[in-house]
Each structure stands twice: as structure tokens, then as C-alpha cells.
Write an enzyme that holds these catalytic residues in place. Structure first.
Site, PDB file in Angstrom:
ATOM      1  N   HIS B 146       0.850  -1.187   0.000  1.00 44.87           N
ATOM      2  CA  HIS B 146       0.000   0.000   0.000  1.00 44.87           C
ATOM      3  C   HIS B 146       0.883   1.234   0.000  1.00 44.87           C
ATOM      4  CE1 HIS B 146      -3.818  -1.996   0.533  1.00 44.87           C
ATOM      5  NE2 HIS B 146      -3.274  -2.782   1.436  1.00 44.87           N
ATOM      6  N   CYS B 188      -0.591   1.878  -5.032  1.00 47.62           N
ATOM      7  CA  CYS B 188      -1.324   3.084  -5.427  1.00 47.62           C
ATOM      8  C   CYS B 188      -0.333   4.233  -5.551  1.00 47.62           C
ATOM      9  CB  CYS B 188      -2.365   3.444  -4.345  1.00 47.62           C
ATOM     10  SG  CYS B 188      -3.517   2.116  -4.022  1.00 47.62           S
TER      11      CYS B 188
END
Lengths: 417, 383
Positions: B146, B188
Site C-alpha cells: 500500500h 497506489c
């Protein structure tokens, strides 16, 4: 042989047959119990040795089988069905009982040529002695577990019966067979010589004790050599069976737990002390023979009984079968039981140990909540009970002997000064 | 035999290739999954897919540093214990039984990652946990987890920033710890992570640009969670369909051209300004495979090489065939060399099917002798 003895024997045979047939899993269960089967008497190991022997391999190669080669030849010659095997063991028990009944019938426990007890009328009748052996739960368990100790016991009792009958040569041969099967009955040789010397049928033809003893010992050694020679040929011409059978009794390579005192000691012992303690423990058994023979010269049968009792405690791989043998021989001395001081204590301790032993073994091995100390403590209690019985019996027989010289002391308390 | 085979392989190479000092001589891979917990299954699957890819293309475990939380395969929620899949068809078990995780569980930290890259490790760190690269090593760094704008979360507890990685790579360059590097990141806003690099010879690629999330590809209904991310899925698709063995000639340009925004659903980026080679000349195998080139020290001494190689091949033959070697020795030196002792063949013990009749007879005779002795003694005793 009177009717009652026959009934006792038949009952015992039926009981064993009943247990063998109705509970087919019972023999295997009992074979795996360490109190009944030891590494030198176990039926499972016998089967292992038989398998190796039948397939052309050396039966002593695996380090599992530690029994005499003659047993291999015997069981190979037998047709291999479980019924036949069970019958063989039952027959061995019957022969032991017959020998015991013979010994009881002669009444030699109460009156030898050298000593007559004042209480000889209180001896147990022969059938009761037979029952004490055959119906003893320890004996039944040993017979059911098909431990080869049964053959040793048969040989010892046959030897004693023959000696009591005055037949020297069969007695010596039977004792040689028992010593061949498991090493320790050889300790009974001096007492057996004394017994056959005393019970010799024709006192007029008697030679001196020294000559008699020397001849008997020579015969014994000859018989042992003959048996070892036969074993040499059975195992295909090698002497390796010597270490695997007698070496195991002497050097204790297998430390499987049993009701004895040795395994625990030798598990935790450092290697440098091992030989010393092995010598000490073996000598410990040896030292009793001389003293007992000298002190109980007049009652050699009691010497044999006591030595067997001491073996049951202090030999390298004892089991409850040895205790059964001792207790049955002790029942011949029922007439001195009133002189024993600690019967209740000893009996309850023996019962306590026989019940708790399997329980603590289960806790140690299966449940994992106990450890070896639990089981070893119970074996210590077991040996304590046997010690008390042996010592008390010694005291009782000594007192009985003493009372023949001092009849006025009957019923009175005595104190050692 | 191995020795001889290697010599045989190298000889033609030596004959054809001149001095090969400009190419890489070893390949390393640093594969990092920065997530833990069951619902981040796909990050572990991403890294394990890359692990299996570089392994099948030749990089050995000793040259792969695998950093995982490794809490998925044996997770109580895993319906397929000890298995990790990157596809709902469950055709390939990524975990398998041939996996070497170097940093696992709570060892996957920012500090350990930077120490690994810069080799500032404790003196007692095992070799399997060190990046033992040199200035001729090509390093493939793959990270997933992440992330956000110029940061990457490590194990839900800490973060590494793009500046940290850039500095670490600069340290590597200063210490001559890489020849060329491929940095691939699937998180991301991944492209922000390589925006701060400033060391030469780094080719970087990411899955999504600033303010864009990277999406997962699909999930498995039995596993219960998403099993692979889109960017990694399409990378793997290209590699599995096109780069099938070590001789593949596909280039990094082919790989980057295969990126389709319509399929990946985010904008993958490539940074080539620090990389001095043209992408259509850089083989995929340069980073993903383990093609080793030999560096020749002495220039112009090809004849000496041939003599050395021949001597080596003779040595190899002697080692593999001792008899032949000894014979040669004897004839050469004239002295007698003792031949090696015949190896004793140990056969299985002969087991008979049943007792031999002789054994039976001996046993019965022994028993008969005992019985006879007993009866004789009894008769004697009675008389």
C-alpha cells in the site's frame, strides 16, 4: 497325587484356556506391559527372533531378541498355531504345579533330615500349595502373556522337586536348563547341592559333602557346556549369542523400564561409572548365597526360596513372574507364617504397588502428565514390600529353628540384644 | 562431469566473444511485499509470482532476496493450506515446497530494507540475508503493497519515503553495488516513488501515477480475497507468453509497450532518464534472468586462454575418470601408481523364504538330545 490337587490343576488349566479363548486380545495386551514382560522374556521379542531365525538371518542381529537359542529351535519345531503355543505354556505351568505339589507332599519344608519344625502340622496341604502357584494372579498373567519366564520357572521347580526326591542328576540338569534360559537361577546351585545331599535316598552310600559338591558342580558345568554347544550349532556355528543373551543380563544394554531397580540407575549414570556399578549390582546378588547357605544349612529348600526371592528383587530384569515363583515357594513355609511380624503391611504394600504401578506407568508414558519418577517410586515400593516379606520370612524361619532348641520360648516375644 | 561440461560451454564462447567488460556478470533480485494480513493476499501473490518468474528464468535462490510477511500460506483463514495462488483457476501453487524466504514476518522493516540495500548489516548477518552484489550485478527491485504520494507503507506500522529509497540507491551506486537496476513498483500512486531517484543506470516503472489507485485484477471465490493486482497480472501475462526461456530476445521496450491503460485501469509509468541504454537494446533477460558473461582480465592473450582451457579439460577428465587418469599418469611419469581398491559392492542380505531343512533338523536334533539326556538322567536317578 490326591483328588484335590487334580481339581486345582484342572481348574487352573480351564481358567487359562478360558482366558486365552474368550479374551483373544488379552495375551497381546499383557505382553506389552512392562511389569510382566521384560526384554529378556518378552513373547513379542521371541516372535521377532523366530522370524529372523526362520528366514536365515541371525536372530541376535537386531538387538531385540535376547533369549536362548534352544527356545528358537523349540518354537520352530512346534507347529505355528496360537492354540498350540498357548497349550505349551499351560503345560509348562501344570508341570511347575506338579513339581510344587511333589515338593509339598514330601513335607521337606517342615522336616528335613537335619531339622524338624515344631509347627509342621500347620503346613499347607499340597493342593493348597499348588493353588497358591496356579491361581496366583501374577502367575496367570505371566502365563497369559506367554513370557518365556514360564519355562525358567518350570525348570527351577522341576530341579527342586527332583532334588527333594533325592535324584541328583535330573535336578542338576533341570537347574542347568533354568540357568541356561535365564542366568540367575545358577545362584541356587550350592543350595540345590545341599538339598540333594541331604535328601539322598541311601544315606549309607553317601560320600563326603566335598566330593558330592565337586561332582555335582562338574555335572552342572558339563550340562551348561552341553547346552551352550547345542546353541552354538543351532545358531549356525557362532558364539555371538553369548553376548546377546548372558551379556544382556550382565551388561544391561537395554534399559526398558521394569519392576526392578536397575533401569533407572543406569539410565542416568555416566559411562565412566557404569562398569563399576554393574559389578556392584551383580555382586550384591552374589553375596547372599554364601551367607544363606551357611546359616540355613539345615534347611536348604529355604535357602533356594530366599535366593529366588532376592533374585525377584535384585536381578537385572525382574518381573512379577519371579515374585509369583517366590510367593508359591514361600507358601510351603506356611507353618512359620504366624511368626512373621509384618504380613499385613507387606501384603497391603504389594497390593498397593501392583495397582498403582500400571496407573503411574500410564500417566508417564501415555498421559504424559507424570514422569519416570512416578513409576520408579512404585517399583521402589514394590521392592520394599518384597524386602519386608523376604526379611520377615528369614526371621520367621530363624525363630522357628531357634525354638526347636528352646521350646519354652514359644509364643513369647523375643528381642535382639 | 559438471566441470568438463562448463569448460566445454565456455570454450566456444571464448572463441567468439572478445573482451566482455561492459556487460553484467550476475543477476540479483530484491522482491519485497510490504503488507501483512489476510486481506492483502494479493500483494504476497504479486511478489511470489515475480519470485517464480525470476526463478524459472534462472536466478538462483542465493541471488534472490525475498522479503514477505509470509502470513498467508499457513493462515487459519486459508482454505488451501500451504498454497498461495495468483489466479482463480489455481493452476499454479506459488508457495509450493521450493521456496526460500529470506526476511519474513516482522523482519520486513524499513531499516532492514535499507540496510540490505546498502549492506550496512550486523556482522553476524547470514549470507542469505545480504545483497552481495558488485559493480557488475544487475539488480531487479520489485516492491508492492500500500503506497501513496512518495511513500510506501511497511507492515501497517511504518513508512518508507521516495527520498529514502533514492538515497539508498545512491549509496549503492557510491559503493559500486549495482551495474544496472530495474525498479518495479505496484502500489497506489506508484510512479511517485521513483520520482526522486538521482543515481545513474536505474530504469524505473510503476503501476499508477499521482492520485491514481492501482486496482486488483480478480478474486477467487474460495480463497475469498483478491489474488492478483492488475499491473502485475499484465506484466506476468507478457512474461509468461513471450519470455519462455533464457534465450529470449524480447526487450524492455516490448514489455513497456505491452502496457495497456484500458486493461490495467491505471496509468503505468516508465522512467528512463537515468538509464543510458536504449530500451530496445535492453533484453528482459538482463534483469529477469541469470545470463552470466565472463570478464577477461588479460587483453589480447587468447592463445594463453586456449592452453589454460585445454589443461583444465584434461584435469576434468582425470577427475571424472580416475582409471584413465591413472593410466595416463603411469605412462607419463613411468612410476607405478597403486590402482584404487575395488569398491566392495554391498548387496542386500539374503533372506530365505522359509527355514532350511538343515536348520530344522539341527534344531530337532538339539531338542532330542536334551530330551534324551533328561530321560536318561531320570532313569539313572530312579535306579
Amino acid at each position: 497325587m490326591d483328588r484335590r490337587s487334580i481339581i486345582v490343576i484342572l481348574t487352573a488349566v480351564l481358567l487359562r484356556l478360558f482366558l486365552f479363548t474368550i479374551f483373544p486380545a488379552l495375551p497381546d495386551l499383557l505382553t506389552s506391559r512392562v511389569e510382566i514382560s521384560t526384554p529378556v522374556t518378552s513373547y513379542k521379542r521371541l516372535k521377532e527372533g523366530l522370524y529372523l531365525y526362520e528366514h536365515g538371518l541371525s536372530p541376535y542381529n537386531g538387538g531385540v531378541f535376547h533369549q536362548a537359542p534352544l527356545l528358537l529351535a523349540f518354537f520352530t519345531a512346534l507347529p505355528s498355531s496360537s492354540i498350540i503355543t498357548n497349550l505349551v505354556y499351560i503345560l509348562a505351568d501344570v508341570q511347575s504345579a506338579l513339581s510344587l505339589i511333589q515338593i509339598a507332599n514330601t513335607g521337606v519344608s517342615a522336616s528335613t533330615p537335619l531339622h524338624t519344625s515344631s509347627r509342621k502340622d500347620n503346613s499347607l496341604p499340597a493342593w493348597a500349595v499348588g493353588a497358591a502357584f496356579l491361581l496366583n494372579p501374577f502367575t496367570v498373567a505371566t502365563c497369559l502373556s506367554r513370557s518365556t519366564l514360564v519355562f525358567t520357572n518350570t525348570a527351577i521347580l522341576t530341579a527342586i522337586a527332583r532334588a527333594v526326591n533325592g535324584e541328583l542328576l535330573p535336578g542338576i540338569l533341570a537347574l542347568a536348563m533354568s540357568a541356561y534360559l535365564s542366568l540367575y537361577p545358577a545362584l541356587c546351585l550350592p543350595a540345590l547341592i545341599l538339598l540333594s545331599y541331604d535328601m539322598h535316598k541311601r544315606p549309607a552310600l553317601r560320600v563326603s559333602l566335598g566330593v558330592f559338591a565337586t561332582t555335582s558342580t562338574m555335572l552342572f558345568i558339563g550340562a551348561i557346556i552341553g547346552l551352550l554347544g547345542l546353541s552354538y550349532s543351532i545358531t549356525g556355528g557362532s558364539w555371538e549369542f553369548l553376548y546377546s543373551t548372558y551379556g544382556v543380563h550382565l551388561m544391561l544394554p537395554d534399559l526398558t523400564p521394569n519392576v526392578g531397580l536397575w533401569w533407572y540407575f543406569f539410565i542416568e549414570m555416566f559411562d565412566s561409572f557404569r562398569d563399576f556399578f554393574l559389578c556392584v549390582f551383580q555382586l550384591h546378588l552374589l553375596i547372599y548365597v554364601g551367607g544363606l547357605c551357611i546359616r540355613f544349612r539345615k534347611q536348604p529348600l529355604f535357602v533356594i526360596t530366599s535366593i529366588l526371592g532376592l533374585c525377584a528383587m535384585f536381578k537385572s530384569y525382574p518381573s512379577i513372574g519371579d515374585t509369583a515363583l517366590y510367593i508359591s515357594l514361600l507358601s510351603l513355609y506356611h507353618h512359620v507364617f504366624p511368626l512373621m511380624r509384618y504380613t499385613f503391611f507387606a501384603t497391603s504394600t504389594l497390593l498397593y504397588a501392583s495397582l498403582l504401578g500400571p496407573a503411574f506407568y500410564h500417566l508417564w508414558i501415555y498421559a504424559g502428565s507424570g514422569n519416570a519418577n512416578f513409576f520408579y517410586a512404585i517399583t521402589l515400593v514394590w521392592c520394599l514390600a518384597l524386602t519386608v516379606i523376604v526379611a520377615d520370612a528369614l526371621y520367621a524361619v530363624l525363630r522357628d529353628e531357634w525354638e526347636t532348641e528352646r521350646p519354652e520360648m514359644r509364643g513369647k516375644d523375643v528381642m535382639q540384644i | 562431469m559438471k566441470f568438463g561440461a562448463q569448460i566445454a560451454l565456455l570454450l566456444p564462447l571464448l572463441a567468439t566473444l572478445p573482451f566482455v567488460s561492459a556487460q553484467h556478470t550476475s543477476n540479483w533480485a530484491v522482491l519485497v511485499s510490504t503488507s501483512r494480513f489476510w486481506f492483502n493476499y494479493r500483494h504476497l501473490a504479486n511478489v511470489l509470482s515475480m519470485y517464480r518468474t525470476v526463478k524459472r528464468l534462472g536466478i538462483p535462490d542465493s541471488q534472490i532476496i525475498l522479503m514477505l510477511a509470509d502470513d498467508v500460506a499457513c493462515n487459519p483463514r486459508n482454505v488451501f493450506p500451504a498454497s498461495v495462488f495468483n489466479n482463480a483457476d489455481r493452476g499454479l501453487d506459488l508457495y509450493g515446497n521450493n521456496i526460500e524466504v529470506d526476511y519474513r514476518g516482522y523482519e520486513v522493516t524499513v531499516e532492514n530494507f535499507i540496510r540490505l540495500l546498502t549492506d550496512r548489516v550486523e556482522p553476524d548477518t547470514p549470507r542469505s540475508k545480504r545483497l552481495l552484489t558488485d559493480d557488475r550485478s544487475n539488480v531487479f527491485v520489485y516492491m508492492t503493497g500500500h503506497g501513496g504520494n512518495e511513500f510506501l507503507k511497511f507492515q501497517d506500522a511504518e513508512e518508507i519515503s521516495a527520498f529514502d529509497i533514492a538515497d539508498a540507491f545512491e549509496q549503492m551506486w557510491e559503493k559500486k553495488r549495482y551495474h544496472q537496476m530495474l525498479f518495479m513498483i505496484d502500489t497506489c500512486q506508484a510512479n511517485t516513488m521513483y520520482s526522486k531517484f538521482y543515481s545513474p543506470n536505474i530504469l524505473a516503472t510503476g503501476s499508477s501515477k499521482l492520485d491514481e489507485s492501482s486496482l486488483s485484477h480478480h478474486g477467487d471465490n474460495d480463497v475469498g480475497v483478491a489474488v492478483i493486482d492488475r499491473y502485475t497480472y499484465y506484466n506476468l501475462e507478457f512474461l509468461e507468453n513471450n519470455v519462455k526461456n533464457a534465450s529470449s530476445k524480447h526487450t524492455m521496450k516490448d514489455l513497456f509497450d505491452s502496457y495497456d491503460i484500458g486493461k490495467i485501469h491505471s496509468t503505468p509509468g516508465v522512467r528512463t532518464d537515468l538509464f543510458n541504454r536504449k530500451l530496445d537494446e535492453v533484453l528482459i533477460m538482463d534483469f529477469f534472468g541469470n545470463v552470466q558473461n565472463v570478464e577477461v582480465d588479460a587483453e589480447g592473450d587468447v592463445e594463453k586462454w586456449k592452453v589454460d582451457a585445454e589443461e583444465l579439460s584434461r584435469l576434468a577428465a582425470k577427475i571424472t575418470m580416475p582409471g584413465a587418469g591413472c593410466a595416463k599418469n603411469a605412462t607419463k611419469s613411468g612410476a607405478t601408481v597403486p590402482s584404487p581398491p575395488d569398491a566392495q559392492k554391498i548387496l542386500a542380505m539374503k533372506v530365505e523364504e522359509k527355514t532350511s531343512p538343515i536348520r530344522n533338523a539341527i534344531g530337532v536334533c538339539a531338542l532330542g538330545a536334551c530330551a534324551a539326556a533328561w530321560f536318561a538322567a531320570t532313569l539313572l536317578g530312579k535306579s
